[in-house]
Design an enzyme around this catalytic site. Structure first.
Site, mmCIF file in Angstrom:
data_model
loop_
_atom_site.group_PDB
_atom_site.id
_atom_site.type_symbol
_atom_site.label_atom_id
_atom_site.label_comp_id
_atom_site.label_asym_id
_atom_site.label_seq_id
_atom_site.Cartn_x
_atom_site.Cartn_y
_atom_site.Cartn_z
ATOM 1 N N CYS A 130 48.984 77.274 81.733
ATOM 2 C CA CYS A 130 47.719 77.343 82.476
ATOM 3 C C CYS A 130 47.706 78.466 83.517
ATOM 4 C CB CYS A 130 47.404 76.015 83.138
ATOM 5 S SG CYS A 130 47.237 74.666 81.956
ATOM 6 N N HIS A 159 42.381 77.153 88.914
ATOM 7 C CA HIS A 159 42.560 76.616 87.563
ATOM 8 C C HIS A 159 41.805 75.304 87.417
ATOM 9 C CE1 HIS A 159 44.114 75.198 83.878
ATOM 10 N NE2 HIS A 159 44.968 74.339 84.410
ATOM 11 N N ASN A 217 40.032 71.121 80.698
ATOM 12 C CA ASN A 217 41.100 72.069 81.016
ATOM 13 C C ASN A 217 41.344 72.932 79.778
ATOM 14 O OD1 ASN A 217 43.502 73.395 81.462
ATOM 15 N ND2 ASN A 217 44.549 71.646 82.370
#
Ligand code: COA
Length: 352
Positions: A125, A266, A296
């Protein structure tokens, strides 16, 4: 529309910086709502919204893989920048089309970029922030004048659809930016901060498929092809790492927290976003929220959120990007939104 390159000359520029010339995004068309997941899993719309803030995510179709998402986002970023060529492609992904080779060369070929150097960056990520920092260095060092930086992931290829702890969180997508060189007066990327802590590697991983599984006497390593995550500890480490990394990059850019116009963190979990914003003393309404729509999307998360927010970002405004992911790895970037033409009307990102 073809645009001229930003004005800089190698002989005359005193402070060469990397600026974002264009942004692009692509998410696959299949939307999966919390209600749909609740029909297959022991979960509920209420739980997912309360614990994560996510309302829906997008899944790849059978004919779509990471390179397809990445190539489309890359094409859109280049169209937005008005350029037909770049000197390098950096693809952040932890779901490559194949374990070997890298996916970036395929993406470059799909876009028609010829024989440019193209390679993958794997920081899960945090991948896009790593790739952006690298692209920045490549431009500042004059190794290249223009770099296409893409974040793309297809987590549906590694998430167990029957695991309610992960299946509700992740979605597929890609986002991209064209980085170009410009005079320092134009702003651009001002500071970066990257870090990792491999002692936490076990918190996020796919046990099977790597060299460790083949050399391990533990048969479960070999058998489990799915993504595993220690959610609670990841939550705590994400908050800590993004907060501390952001503080370091703010210091590097010599910005105070109250001068940040847009916090693009993020997009993992709304609760994480809020805590990080609070820890930094940045008003929550300056934190871009996009995870409610796409979940996500790992390496795609920050460029997707940036493309989503782009129509509301004005020239010269200050952006703080920060991410945390498996590895563990984290990173932050402080940048000012580009000078002149680049980011009016990001019509290409569509309804994301
Ligand atoms: N629906 C309903 N219940 C669920 C569920 C779901 N999708 N997933 C887990 N649960 C249950 C658990 O089984 C547990 O039940 P129990 O108390 O009866 O044992 C309960 O909810 C709490 O689970 P837990 O895993 O302890 O919750 P949590 O507070 O850690 O929240 C996350 C789970 C995943 C939302 C949270 O850990 C998180 O967001 N972590 C960060 C993940 C992330 O952002 N990763 C990417 C970073 S790069």
């Amino acid at each position: 529309m073809q645009r001229d390159a930003p004005s800089f000359g190698r002989g005359s520029v005193t402070c060469r910086v990397a600026v974002i010339e264009g942004v692009g995004a692509y998410i696959p068309p299949t939307i999966v709502t919390n209600a749909q997941l609740s029909e297959q899993l022991d979960t509920s719309d209420e739980w997912i919204r309360r614990m994560t803030g996510i309302q829906s995510r997008n899944h790849n179709g059978v004919d779509s893989a990471t390179s397809d998402l990445a190539a489309e986002a890359g094409r859109r970023a280049m169209a937005h920048a008005g350029v037909q060529a770049v000197d390098m492609v950096i693809l952040a992904t932890s779901t490559p089309d194949f374990r070997c080779p890298a996916t970036a060369p395929s993406v470059a070929a799909m876009i028609g970029l010829g024989t440019v150097p193209a390679f993958d960056v794997a920081a899960v990520c945090a991948g896009f922030v790593y790739a952006l920092a690298l692209g920045n260095s490549v431009i500042r060092s004059q190794m290249a004048d223009r770099v296409l930086v893409i974040g793309a992931d297809s987590f549906t290829s590694i998430v167990d659809p029957n695991d309610r702890k992960t299946a509700v969180i992740f979605g597929d997508g890609a986002g991209a930016v064209v980085l170009g060189a410009a005079d320092g007066n134009c702003g651009g990327i001002l500071a970066t901060d990257l870090g990792s802590d491999g002692s936490f590697a076990h918190l996020i991983r796919v046990p099977a498929g790597g060299a460790r599984a083949f050399s391990s006497s533990d048969p479960t390593m070999f058998d489990n092809p799915y993504f595993e995550m220690e959610g609670k500890q990841v939550f705590a480490e994400a908050v800590k790492a993004m907060t501390e990394s952001s503080k370091r990059v703010l210091k590097g850019a010599e910005w105070s927290n109250d001068t940040v116009d847009h916090l693009i963190a993020h997009q993992a979990n709304l609760r994480i976003l809020n805590i990080v914003a609070d820890n930094l003393g940045i008003s929550r309404d300056r934190a871009v929220l996009h995870l409610d729509k796409v979940g996500n999307t790992s390496a795609a998360s920050i460029p997707l959120a940036m493309a989503y927010a782009a129509p509301r970002i004005q020239q010269g405004q200050r952006l703080l990007l920060t991410a945390f992911g498996g590895g563990t790895a984290w990173g932050s970037v402080a940048l000012t939104w580009s000078n002149n033409y680049a980011l009016e009307g990001v019509s290409n990102v569509g309804d994301i």
